[in-house]
Design a protein around this motif. Structure first.
Motif, PDB file in Angstrom:
ATOM      1  N   THR A   1       0.853  -1.183   0.000  1.00 43.54           N
ATOM      2  CA  THR A   1       0.000   0.000   0.000  1.00 43.54           C
ATOM      3  C   THR A   1       0.888   1.232   0.000  1.00 43.54           C
ATOM      4  OG1 THR A   1      -0.131  -0.010   2.402  1.00 43.54           O
ATOM      5  CG2 THR A   1      -1.876  -1.149   1.222  1.00 43.54           C
ATOM      6  N   GLY A   2       0.365   2.299  -0.562  1.00 40.93           N
ATOM      7  CA  GLY A   2       1.113   3.547  -0.626  1.00 40.93           C
ATOM      8  C   GLY A   2       1.663   3.771  -2.015  1.00 40.93           C
ATOM      9  N   GLU A   3       1.832   5.028  -2.332  1.00 41.73           N
ATOM     10  CA  GLU A   3       2.301   5.406  -3.670  1.00 41.73           C
ATOM     11  C   GLU A   3       3.783   5.097  -3.826  1.00 41.73           C
ATOM     12  OE1 GLU A   3       3.038   9.441  -6.332  1.00 41.73           O
ATOM     13  OE2 GLU A   3       2.387   9.571  -4.253  1.00 41.73           O
ATOM     14  N   THR A   4       4.143   4.554  -4.978  1.00 42.28           N
ATOM     15  CA  THR A   4       5.554   4.367  -5.300  1.00 42.28           C
ATOM     16  C   THR A   4       5.819   4.943  -6.687  1.00 42.28           C
ATOM     17  OG1 THR A   4       5.167   2.173  -6.264  1.00 42.28           O
ATOM     18  CG2 THR A   4       5.765   2.247  -3.931  1.00 42.28           C
ATOM     19  N   VAL A   5       7.075   5.175  -6.973  1.00 41.24           N
ATOM     20  CA  VAL A   5       7.497   5.520  -8.327  1.00 41.24           C
ATOM     21  C   VAL A   5       8.463   4.451  -8.794  1.00 41.24           C
ATOM     22  CG1 VAL A   5       7.115   7.997  -8.113  1.00 41.24           C
ATOM     23  CG2 VAL A   5       9.317   7.032  -7.465  1.00 41.24           C
ATOM     24  N   ALA A   6       8.471   4.204 -10.098  1.00 40.80           N
ATOM     25  CA  ALA A   6       9.268   3.105 -10.642  1.00 40.80           C
ATOM     26  C   ALA A   6      10.399   3.623 -11.518  1.00 40.80           C
ATOM     27  CB  ALA A   6       8.383   2.172 -11.449  1.00 40.80           C
ATOM     28  N   TYR A   7      11.535   2.986 -11.365  1.00 44.14           N
ATOM     29  CA  TYR A   7      12.693   3.239 -12.235  1.00 44.14           C
ATOM     30  C   TYR A   7      12.788   2.079 -13.216  1.00 44.14           C
ATOM     31  CZ  TYR A   7      17.628   3.592 -13.597  1.00 44.14           C
ATOM     32  OH  TYR A   7      18.794   3.659 -14.294  1.00 44.14           O
ATOM     33  N   VAL A   8      12.907   2.412 -14.484  1.00 46.04           N
ATOM     34  CA  VAL A   8      12.944   1.396 -15.535  1.00 46.04           C
ATOM     35  C   VAL A   8      14.174   1.664 -16.389  1.00 46.04           C
ATOM     36  CG1 VAL A   8      11.728   0.421 -17.526  1.00 46.04           C
ATOM     37  CG2 VAL A   8      10.422   1.277 -15.571  1.00 46.04           C
ATOM     38  N   TRP A   9      14.919   0.627 -16.658  1.00 45.34           N
ATOM     39  CA  TRP A   9      16.089   0.823 -17.533  1.00 45.34           C
ATOM     40  C   TRP A   9      16.358  -0.457 -18.307  1.00 45.34           C
ATOM     41  CZ3 TRP A   9      17.115  -2.086 -13.470  1.00 45.34           C
ATOM     42  CH2 TRP A   9      18.277  -2.866 -13.435  1.00 45.34           C
ATOM     43  N   GLY A  10      17.372  -0.416 -19.139  1.00 42.99           N
ATOM     44  CA  GLY A  10      17.837  -1.611 -19.835  1.00 42.99           C
ATOM     45  C   GLY A  10      16.757  -2.214 -20.715  1.00 42.99           C
ATOM     46  N   ASP A  11      16.472  -3.495 -20.489  1.00 49.25           N
ATOM     47  CA  ASP A  11      15.513  -4.197 -21.341  1.00 49.25           C
ATOM     48  C   ASP A  11      14.067  -3.887 -20.977  1.00 49.25           C
ATOM     49  OD1 ASP A  11      15.236  -5.566 -18.985  1.00 49.25           O
ATOM     50  OD2 ASP A  11      16.161  -7.409 -19.718  1.00 49.25           O
ATOM     51  N   GLN A  12      13.861  -3.047 -19.985  1.00 46.21           N
ATOM     52  CA  GLN A  12      12.531  -2.571 -19.604  1.00 46.21           C
ATOM     53  C   GLN A  12      11.592  -3.713 -19.240  1.00 46.21           C
ATOM     54  OE1 GLN A  12      11.107   0.708 -21.940  1.00 46.21           O
ATOM     55  NE2 GLN A  12      13.035   1.705 -21.503  1.00 46.21           N
TER      56      GLN A  12
ATOM     57  N   ARG B   1      10.276   2.642  -5.620  1.00 52.93           N
ATOM     58  CA  ARG B   1      10.773   3.276  -4.397  1.00 52.93           C
ATOM     59  C   ARG B   1       9.708   4.224  -3.868  1.00 52.93           C
ATOM     60  NH1 ARG B   1      12.893   6.057  -8.666  1.00 52.93           N
ATOM     61  NH2 ARG B   1      12.619   8.314  -8.612  1.00 52.93           N
ATOM     62  N   CYS B   2       9.882   4.593  -2.634  1.00 53.61           N
ATOM     63  CA  CYS B   2       8.993   5.585  -2.032  1.00 53.61           C
ATOM     64  C   CYS B   2       9.387   6.967  -2.535  1.00 53.61           C
ATOM     65  CB  CYS B   2       9.099   5.523  -0.508  1.00 53.61           C
ATOM     66  SG  CYS B   2       8.215   6.886   0.284  1.00 53.61           S
ATOM     67  N   PRO B   3       8.427   7.753  -3.034  1.00 49.88           N
ATOM     68  CA  PRO B   3       8.770   9.089  -3.536  1.00 49.88           C
ATOM     69  C   PRO B   3       9.049  10.078  -2.419  1.00 49.88           C
ATOM     70  CG  PRO B   3       6.413   8.735  -3.693  1.00 49.88           C
ATOM     71  CD  PRO B   3       7.003   7.438  -3.209  1.00 49.88           C
ATOM     72  N   VAL B   4       8.717   9.725  -1.199  1.00 52.74           N
ATOM     73  CA  VAL B   4       8.927  10.651  -0.083  1.00 52.74           C
ATOM     74  C   VAL B   4      10.310  10.446   0.527  1.00 52.74           C
ATOM     75  CG1 VAL B   4       8.055  11.451   2.143  1.00 52.74           C
ATOM     76  CG2 VAL B   4       6.450  10.667   0.368  1.00 52.74           C
ATOM     77  N   CYS B   5      10.595   9.226   0.963  1.00 48.71           N
ATOM     78  CA  CYS B   5      11.869   8.989   1.666  1.00 48.71           C
ATOM     79  C   CYS B   5      12.912   8.312   0.790  1.00 48.71           C
ATOM     80  CB  CYS B   5      11.637   8.187   2.938  1.00 48.71           C
ATOM     81  SG  CYS B   5      11.117   6.485   2.681  1.00 48.71           S
ATOM     82  N   GLY B   6      12.516   7.790  -0.363  1.00 50.32           N
ATOM     83  CA  GLY B   6      13.485   7.260  -1.306  1.00 50.32           C
ATOM     84  C   GLY B   6      13.858   5.801  -1.139  1.00 50.32           C
ATOM     85  N   CYS B   7      13.330   5.129  -0.120  1.00 53.74           N
ATOM     86  CA  CYS B   7      13.689   3.721   0.084  1.00 53.74           C
ATOM     87  C   CYS B   7      13.195   2.865  -1.074  1.00 53.74           C
ATOM     88  CB  CYS B   7      13.071   3.187   1.372  1.00 53.74           C
ATOM     89  SG  CYS B   7      13.779   3.856   2.874  1.00 53.74           S
ATOM     90  N   GLY B   8      14.066   1.983  -1.584  1.00 60.32           N
ATOM     91  CA  GLY B   8      13.650   0.996  -2.558  1.00 60.32           C
ATOM     92  C   GLY B   8      12.745  -0.025  -1.894  1.00 60.32           C
ATOM     93  N   THR B   9      11.605  -0.304  -2.500  1.00 59.22           N
ATOM     94  CA  THR B   9      10.603  -1.151  -1.850  1.00 59.22           C
ATOM     95  C   THR B   9      10.443  -2.518  -2.509  1.00 59.22           C
ATOM     96  OG1 THR B   9       8.869  -0.076  -3.176  1.00 59.22           O
ATOM     97  CG2 THR B   9       9.302   0.809  -0.952  1.00 59.22           C
ATOM     98  N   HIS B  10      10.311  -2.525  -3.842  1.00 54.92           N
ATOM     99  CA  HIS B  10      10.060  -3.791  -4.531  1.00 54.92           C
ATOM    100  C   HIS B  10      10.312  -3.618  -6.022  1.00 54.92           C
ATOM    101  CE1 HIS B  10       6.315  -1.565  -5.097  1.00 54.92           C
ATOM    102  NE2 HIS B  10       5.964  -2.388  -6.066  1.00 54.92           N
ATOM    103  N   TRP B  11      10.420  -4.746  -6.713  1.00 55.76           N
ATOM    104  CA  TRP B  11      10.366  -4.679  -8.169  1.00 55.76           C
ATOM    105  C   TRP B  11       9.242  -5.591  -8.655  1.00 55.76           C
ATOM    106  CZ3 TRP B  11      10.610  -9.154 -10.769  1.00 55.76           C
ATOM    107  CH2 TRP B  11      11.423 -10.179 -10.328  1.00 55.76           C
ATOM    108  N   GLN B  12       8.686  -5.214  -9.776  1.00 55.42           N
ATOM    109  CA  GLN B  12       7.666  -6.064 -10.384  1.00 55.42           C
ATOM    110  C   GLN B  12       7.741  -5.959 -11.889  1.00 55.42           C
ATOM    111  OE1 GLN B  12       4.294  -4.360  -8.289  1.00 55.42           O
ATOM    112  NE2 GLN B  12       3.604  -3.335 -10.125  1.00 55.42           N
ATOM    113  N   THR B  13       7.221  -6.998 -12.532  1.00 56.65           N
ATOM    114  CA  THR B  13       7.276  -7.065 -13.987  1.00 56.65           C
ATOM    115  C   THR B  13       6.431  -5.965 -14.623  1.00 56.65           C
ATOM    116  OG1 THR B  13       6.766  -8.437 -15.901  1.00 56.65           O
ATOM    117  CG2 THR B  13       5.395  -8.745 -13.973  1.00 56.65           C
ATOM    118  N   LEU B  14       6.834  -5.575 -15.818  1.00 61.04           N
ATOM    119  CA  LEU B  14       6.065  -4.600 -16.578  1.00 61.04           C
ATOM    120  C   LEU B  14       5.171  -5.272 -17.608  1.00 61.04           C
ATOM    121  CD1 LEU B  14       8.837  -1.919 -17.108  1.00 61.04           C
ATOM    122  CD2 LEU B  14       6.888  -1.805 -15.568  1.00 61.04           C
ATOM    123  N   GLY B  15       5.092  -6.582 -17.582  1.00 58.30           N
ATOM    124  CA  GLY B  15       4.227  -7.253 -18.549  1.00 58.30           C
ATOM    125  C   GLY B  15       4.427  -8.758 -18.526  1.00 58.30           C
ATOM    126  N   THR B  16       5.637  -9.199 -18.829  1.00 58.76           N
ATOM    127  CA  THR B  16       5.939 -10.622 -18.815  1.00 58.76           C
ATOM    128  C   THR B  16       5.672 -11.199 -17.434  1.00 58.76           C
ATOM    129  OG1 THR B  16       7.725 -10.166 -20.365  1.00 58.76           O
ATOM    130  CG2 THR B  16       7.703 -12.331 -19.343  1.00 58.76           C
TER     131      THR B  16
END
Ligand SMILES: [Zn+2]
Length: 110
Positions: free
Chosen positions: A49-60, A66-81
């Motif tokens: 729960t809570g808003e996050t922002v995603a960083y995407v690079w490379g093969d996407q 990460r949390c947009p407020v404090c910057g902690c990396g929280t999780h990664w998840q697939t963008l489709g596959t």
């Protein structure tokens, strides 16, 4: 037993069905900078729960959230596959102690 966690400011909260028994210590170009210890769970087992922002690079293939407020990396998840799993930064989990779990070195140096 369920385990919970949060980013530093509490904006993002994580709930998992059980604590990880092992975590990944990865040496890819991102992880060696962020020092995540990643635990893997099926997406259906993870509550975030809570808003996050995603960083995407490379093969996407994945978004690194990460949390947009404090910057902690929280999780990664697939963008489709469908990988059947997602990664949780175990450092955010309540009572996480790296010395008490198996740490598997992932060699993704590239
Ligand atoms: Zn935060």
């Amino acid at each position: 037993m369920p385990v919970q966690g949060s980013c530093h400011c509490g904006n993002v909260r994580i709930e998992l069905p059980a604590p990880p028994t092992w975590v990944a210590d990865c040496n890819c170009s991102l992880c060696r900078r962020t020092a995540w210890r990643t635990a893997y769970y099926p997406p259906s087992d993870v509550g975030i729960t809570g808003e996050t922002v995603a960083y995407v690079w490379g093969d996407q293939m994945i978004g690194i959230h990460r949390c947009p407020v404090c910057g902690c990396g929280t999780h990664w998840q697939t963008l489709g596959t469908d990988f059947g799993k997602m990664g949780i930064n175990a450092r955010l989990l309540d009572d996480f102690e790296e010395s008490l779990v198996e740490v598997r070195k992932f060699d993704n140096l590239a």
